[in-house]
Scaffold this motif. Structure first.
Motif, PDB file in Angstrom:
ATOM      1  N   ALA A 150      34.177  44.001  34.296  1.00  0.00           N
ATOM      2  CA  ALA A 150      34.803  43.677  35.579  1.00  0.00           C
ATOM      3  C   ALA A 150      36.215  43.167  35.315  1.00  0.00           C
ATOM      4  O   ALA A 150      36.409  42.200  34.560  1.00  0.00           O
ATOM      5  CB  ALA A 150      34.000  42.633  36.338  1.00  0.00           C
ATOM      6  N   ILE A 158      27.668  38.282  42.820  1.00  0.00           N
ATOM      7  CA  ILE A 158      27.125  38.694  41.530  1.00  0.00           C
ATOM      8  C   ILE A 158      25.829  39.485  41.683  1.00  0.00           C
ATOM      9  O   ILE A 158      25.620  40.507  41.006  1.00  0.00           O
ATOM     10  CB  ILE A 158      26.887  37.470  40.617  1.00  0.00           C
ATOM     11  N   ILE A 164      27.810  40.986  32.267  1.00  0.00           N
ATOM     12  CA  ILE A 164      28.974  41.798  32.632  1.00  0.00           C
ATOM     13  C   ILE A 164      30.200  41.190  31.962  1.00  0.00           C
ATOM     14  O   ILE A 164      30.448  39.984  32.072  1.00  0.00           O
ATOM     15  CB  ILE A 164      29.175  41.850  34.159  1.00  0.00           C
ATOM     16  N   GLU A 204      34.424  32.792  38.156  1.00  0.00           N
ATOM     17  CA  GLU A 204      33.843  34.127  38.299  1.00  0.00           C
ATOM     18  C   GLU A 204      33.543  34.714  36.923  1.00  0.00           C
ATOM     19  O   GLU A 204      32.532  35.401  36.738  1.00  0.00           O
ATOM     20  CB  GLU A 204      34.796  35.046  39.072  1.00  0.00           C
ATOM     21  N   LEU A 242      29.921  36.171  35.613  1.00  0.00           N
ATOM     22  CA  LEU A 242      29.784  37.543  35.116  1.00  0.00           C
ATOM     23  C   LEU A 242      29.154  37.561  33.724  1.00  0.00           C
ATOM     24  O   LEU A 242      28.226  38.336  33.452  1.00  0.00           O
ATOM     25  CB  LEU A 242      31.145  38.233  35.091  1.00  0.00           C
ATOM     26  N   LYS A 243      29.653  36.707  32.846  1.00  0.00           N
ATOM     27  CA  LYS A 243      29.115  36.648  31.483  1.00  0.00           C
ATOM     28  C   LYS A 243      27.641  36.272  31.485  1.00  0.00           C
ATOM     29  O   LYS A 243      26.860  36.765  30.649  1.00  0.00           O
ATOM     30  CB  LYS A 243      29.920  35.649  30.646  1.00  0.00           C
ATOM     31  N   PRO A 261      33.863  40.141  31.599  1.00  0.00           N
ATOM     32  CA  PRO A 261      35.074  39.970  32.403  1.00  0.00           C
ATOM     33  C   PRO A 261      36.319  40.218  31.564  1.00  0.00           C
ATOM     34  O   PRO A 261      36.396  39.797  30.404  1.00  0.00           O
ATOM     35  CB  PRO A 261      34.993  38.500  32.843  1.00  0.00           C
TER      36      PRO A 261
END
Length: 362
Positions: free
Chosen positions: A128, A117, A146, A137, A141-142, A148
């Motif tokens: 992503a 990350i 980002i 994952e 990301l959140k 997902p």
């Protein structure tokens, strides 16, 4: 005069209020549509609110690097891909179509699909693409802003088309994606419409071999469906797996009439014809004796995996397994048309030979 002026002013004010109100109402509806258009349901069943502007994307699933490139019409927005996707790219025809693809970073995503990350944040992707079982994952990301978007491994053609549709929506390339899906649908329908002829025909027994370890495509592998649709009989259909390792004794018992070699490793037809694989004897297998071992094609991706070129894989298999039934198309002409339409590339004859592994399959 003053009364007329006041009356006119009042009329103008009323008209402006009416039309202003309508404009305001219209803008509200337009904005509502705009917001709604940026909410999707991904293949993990999640309601995902997409960023208003997507300038950079990362892609963890291996097959979807080339698919995103295809749908988006280039790699300008792709900032990070799986290193295995890059390894496949380097062995594919895509190196000629998109030499700039080689510059995409691979240091942020591991071969096991995990994401660094901290490193990915340096590239600032808004979105992503990840597999639908990567919940951990997704949360990471959140947490860093980002978005997902989960994709599903395409175990069948319907899943593949759902994923294509999803990617098209995320990238705002829905018209192009629909054209691609229409081609998929038309091709599948063509073969479905021939099912009665296929059922009445002599269906050759086929082994789909993944690698030297004798991993074969079972009933849950998408290639099982492709084989059946194009007039073949998968000898390993009784194995309820995607890929299953067997031994040489089992293959001798099956004695397939046709063998397809995947591009998951570098096994070639001559390796079977000349018995080059240590500990394996292929000399008594009908497909070997009759010179019917084929290395599968590689276009923008190996055609073993579900991909944008799967319709071409169907046509290639049909031409090998049931050439008389499927004689009303020309695979060389069709691949030319496909590459022109979806990749904007005019294929030369020698390029078609390369994609179809013609030299290895002679």
């Amino acid at each position: 005069m003053k009364k007329k002026w006041l009356k006119a002013a009042g009329l103008c004010l009323a008209v402006s209020l009416i039309f202003g109100g309508c404009a305001s109402s219209g803008n509200t509806a337009e904005n509502a549509d705009k917001v709604e258009a940026h909410v999707i349901t991904d293949e993990g069943g999640n309601q995902v609110e997409l960023p208003e502007k997507i300038t950079k994307v990362a892609i963890t699933p291996i097959p979807w690097a080339s698919a995103v490139w295809t749908i988006d019409g280039g790699s300008d927005r792709i900032v990070s891909i799986n290193p295995s996707a890059m390894a496949q790219y380097k062995k594919s025809f895509m190196t000629k179509l998109a030499p700039e693809f080689a510059d995409i970073s691979t240091g942020e995503i591991s071969q096991d699909f995990s994401i660094n990350i901290e490193e990915l944040m340096k590239l600032s992707p808004e979105v992503a693409f990840i597999w639908n079982d990567q919940e951990a994952e997704a949360e990471k990301l959140k947490a860093v802003g980002i978005t997902p978007v989960m994709l599903n491994y395409a175990e069948n053609l319907e899943n593949l088309k759902k994923d294509l549709t999803l990617v098209g929506r995320v990238l705002n390339k829905e018209d192009f994606t629909q054209e691609l899906i229409d081609y998929h649908n038309d091709t599948e329908t063509y073969f479905i419409n021939k099912k009665d002829q296929v059922a009445a025909a002599d269906q050759k027994s086929v082994l789909y071999l993944q690698n030297k370890k004798l991993s074969v495509a079972g009933s849950k592998n998408i290639n099982n469906y492709l084989l059946e649709l194009t007039g073949g009989r998968n000898v390993a259909a009784g194995l309820e797996k995607k890929w299953a390792e067997v031994n040489m004794e089992q293959i001798m018992e099956w004695n397939p009439e046709i063998i397809y070699l995947s591009n998951f490793d570098d096994t070639m037809p001559e390796d079977l014809y000349e018995n080059k694989i240590e500990g394996q004897d292929w000399s008594n297998i009908d497909a070997v004796k009759n010179h019917r071992v084929y290395k599968t094609p590689v276009g923008t991706l190996r055609w073993d995996a579900p991909c944008v070129e799967t319709p071409l894989m169907l046509k290639w298999m049909g031409s090998i397994q049931q050439p008389e039934i499927f004689s009303d198309y020309d695979i060389r002409s069709d691949i030319k048309d496909f590459y022109k339409k979806f990749f904007n590339h005019d294929l030369a004859e020698e390029e078609i030979d390369t994609i179809y592994n013609v030299k290895a399959n002679q």
